[in-house]
Scaffold this active site. Structure first.
Site, PDB file in Angstrom:
ATOM      1  N   ASP A  92       0.672  -0.942   0.063  1.00 44.22           N
ATOM      2  CA  ASP A  92      -0.071  -0.098  -0.105  1.00 44.22           C
ATOM      3  C   ASP A  92       0.922   1.290   0.096  1.00 44.22           C
ATOM      4  O   ASP A  92       0.372   2.517  -0.523  1.00 44.22           O
ATOM      5  CB  ASP A  92      -1.100   0.116   1.199  1.00 44.22           C
ATOM      6  CG  ASP A  92      -0.172   0.294   2.311  1.00 44.22           C
ATOM      7  OD1 ASP A  92       0.642  -0.772   2.809  1.00 44.22           O
ATOM      8  OD2 ASP A  92      -0.284   1.392   3.188  1.00 44.22           O
ATOM      9  N   ASP A  95       5.982   0.432   3.090  1.00 44.11           N
ATOM     10  CA  ASP A  95       6.337  -0.704   3.760  1.00 44.11           C
ATOM     11  C   ASP A  95       6.071  -2.151   3.204  1.00 44.11           C
ATOM     12  O   ASP A  95       5.757  -1.797   1.914  1.00 44.11           O
ATOM     13  CB  ASP A  95       5.836  -0.922   5.272  1.00 44.11           C
ATOM     14  CG  ASP A  95       4.159  -0.786   5.205  1.00 44.11           C
ATOM     15  OD1 ASP A  95       3.740  -1.113   4.054  1.00 44.11           O
ATOM     16  OD2 ASP A  95       3.426  -0.585   6.106  1.00 44.11           O
ATOM     17  N   TYR A 243      -4.871   0.734   9.577  1.00 44.80           N
ATOM     18  CA  TYR A 243      -5.950   0.991   8.560  1.00 44.80           C
ATOM     19  C   TYR A 243      -7.193   0.604   9.624  1.00 44.80           C
ATOM     20  O   TYR A 243      -8.019  -0.273   9.177  1.00 44.80           O
ATOM     21  CB  TYR A 243      -6.019   0.066   7.326  1.00 44.80           C
ATOM     22  CG  TYR A 243      -4.612   0.736   6.482  1.00 44.80           C
ATOM     23  CD1 TYR A 243      -5.093   1.945   5.929  1.00 44.80           C
ATOM     24  CD2 TYR A 243      -3.665   0.161   6.393  1.00 44.80           C
ATOM     25  CE1 TYR A 243      -4.119   2.555   5.060  1.00 44.80           C
ATOM     26  CE2 TYR A 243      -2.560   0.781   5.530  1.00 44.80           C
ATOM     27  CZ  TYR A 243      -2.813   1.829   4.959  1.00 44.80           C
ATOM     28  OH  TYR A 243      -1.980   2.581   4.246  1.00 44.80           O
ATOM     29  N   GLU A 478       5.895   9.878   2.870  1.00 46.14           N
ATOM     30  CA  GLU A 478       5.447   8.456   2.186  1.00 46.14           C
ATOM     31  C   GLU A 478       4.593   8.566   1.279  1.00 46.14           C
ATOM     32  O   GLU A 478       3.531   9.217   1.449  1.00 46.14           O
ATOM     33  CB  GLU A 478       4.794   7.510   3.428  1.00 46.14           C
ATOM     34  CG  GLU A 478       4.728   6.244   3.181  1.00 46.14           C
ATOM     35  CD  GLU A 478       4.432   5.269   4.494  1.00 46.14           C
ATOM     36  OE1 GLU A 478       4.554   3.943   4.290  1.00 46.14           O
ATOM     37  OE2 GLU A 478       4.051   5.626   5.150  1.00 46.14           O
TER      38      GLU A 478
END
Length: 501
Positions: A92, A95, A243, A478
């Protein structure tokens, strides 16, 4: 007395109109007095790069036509712990975990971009459809077993202890699932939405695949609705705070039903929306659209069914959608440089999703000859498009720092992004394994990334338009798939409208 009231009313109407016009104008420090016929940026180049980014996020066995060549195969045993094939899909963000909830939302938004603007994508359309299919192939695997969805591969807590390339992963590839006993209506309904939306992407070019997608979407949605509950309850230690479902699952059920209605035209989904819309929060005042809250997206999607599809029973959604547009007026929602600002953590995701809704709603309003009325101030589709363009231009470099927040676009862009694969030497340049903790030397380094993750849009500047370009600052540095996905549609519109496509 009556004339005084009349004059006061005129003044208030004029003031409201001025406030709205100011809110939807280009910030004066960014205007540059460009003639509107000339493009501010090379939107086609940005579009190409925004799609290319997804190839850098791929997990699994990479295809022969892989264009991001510094990446290699990874996660080839994913799912083996549960004796299922969960190879593929997307990481996503920066990572090495595959989170099903944001991956499904990414898929829905990529699909919506293609559905609305694929007809003008030209040579980028095949790449956009490949990006969708890389996700749906995985989602089909994750939903192959009835009343079960595999919603995550990898333990984020253990993954975050390491800083290593996807190709070197040796952290636990823990497989998480939802089922009848441990429901997850939000991730299931979003997965149904993704499969339904994607079925429309492939309807004309691969009918068998499209039929498979929509059939699976129906089954998954039925599961989501029948076994209600939040996945972040049963799987809290694994999915929170990464999430976690903060908005509840009701918005996802409305969103999923809206997409199934669009994909199938089955009156049962329309009936579901009519009966359950209010209890699922159709008229709630939330105005944030992203991986967690889908209410605004559902309202705009259902407004199209009313405006263009002439489904009269959905007329209230026009008002709900208009309320979202009017919510964008207050100037305190923008940075001094003119960027829409929702929150400190990865704010750019809300910029791209909001911009997509603006150009998409403008399209619906134009086709139905409708406007938006915000307390007497009339907003036209043209104003919506202007605001979307201003936001995209900010991303691409029209900002106080004169920095593009898309990696690889323009002369100045983030060089130290919070992304393991980009920050560590590639397998081809450094074949030896880089151990778990060894990689933190690269994370803490001030050296530029050895691999350019072209097209990645980072979290973006803070509320004061400041951006430190520090790899450790995940909130600002990120990138994520769900930031890029809606941008694909907006960039397509802009490239086409300026004659670049």
């Amino acid at each position: 007395m009556g004339s005084s009231v009349f004059l006061l009313a005129l003044f208030l109407l004029f003031t409201a109109s001025q406030i709205f016009n100011n809110a939807f104008a280009f910030p004066t420090n960014l205007q540059h007095h460009r003639h509107r016929r000339f493009a501010s940026h090379n939107y086609r180049d940005a579009l190409t790069k925004s799609i290319l980014f997804f190839e850098g996020q791929r997990s699994g066995k990479l295809p022969a036509n892989q264009r991001v060549t510094w990446r290699r195969d990874s996660g080839l045993s994913d799912g083996s712990d549960m004796h299922v094939d969960l190879v593929g899909g997307y990481y996503d963000a920066g990572d090495n975990v595959k989170f099903g909830y944001p991956m499904a939302f990414t898929t829905t938004m990529l699909s919506w971009s293609v559905i609305e603007f694929g007809g003008i994508m030209k040579s980028e359309l095949p790449h956009a459809k490949e990006a969708v299919r890389w996700a749906t192939d995985y989602l089909l695997k994750a939903t192959a077993k009835p009343d079960t969805i595999f919603v995550q591969v990898g333990d984020a807590n253990k993954d975050h202890v390491c800083w290593e390339r996807p190709e070197d992963m040796d952290t636990a590839r823990t497989v998480l699932k939802i089922d009848k006993n441990n429901p997850g209506s939000e991730v299931a309904a979003e997965t149904a939405a993704a499969l339904a939306a994607a079925s429309l992407v492939f309807r004309k070019t691969d009918r068998a695949y499209s039929r498979l997608l929509v059939a699976r979407a129906k089954r998954v949605f039925a599961f989501a609705d029948k076994y209600r509950g939040a996945y972040s309850n049963g799987l809290k230690s694994y999915v929170c705070p990464f999430y976690c479902d903060y908005s509840g699952f009701q918005d996802d059920l409305l969103w999923g039903a809206a997409w199934l209605h669009k994909a199938t035209r089955d009156p049962r989904y329309l009936s579901y929306i009519q009966v359950n819309g209010q209890t699922l929060g159709a008229s709630e005042g939330d105005t944030t659209f992203g991986w967690d809250n889908k209410h605004v997206g559902a309202r705009i999607l259902l407004t199209k069914a009313f405006l263009v599809g002439k489904v009269q029973s959905l007329h209230d959604y026009k008002g709900h959608a208009d309320n979202f547009i009017c919510s964008l007026i207050p100037q305190n929602q923008y940075t001094p440089g003119g960027l829409f600002f929702k929150m400190d953590d990865s704010n750019m995701q809300y910029v791209t999703s909001t911009s997509f809704l603006l150009v998409t709603y403008a399209k619906y309003l134009t086709s139905s000859h409708k406007l938006v009325n915000c307390g007497g101030a009339i907003v036209t589709p043209k104003k919506l498009r202007a605001l979307a363009k201003q936001q995209v231009d900010y991303i691409l470099g029209d900002n106080p720092l004169r920095m593009s927040y898309m990696v690889g676009y323009g002369p100045r862009y983030p060089r130290r992004i919070h992304h393991r694969a980009a920050s560590l030497p590639s397998v081809s340049s450094h074949p030896e394994k880089i151990q778990c903790s060894q990689g933190f030397n690269a994370m803490r380094s001030e050296s530029p990334d050895p691999n350019i993750l072209v097209g990645a849009v980072v979290g973006g500047p803070n509320e004061h338009d400041q951006f430190p370009d520090e790899r450790s600052d995940y909130q600002q540095s990120e990138p994520s798939t769900y930031t890029n996905a809606p941008l694909v549609g907006t960039l397509t519109y802009l490239a086409h409208s300026f004659g670049q496509l």
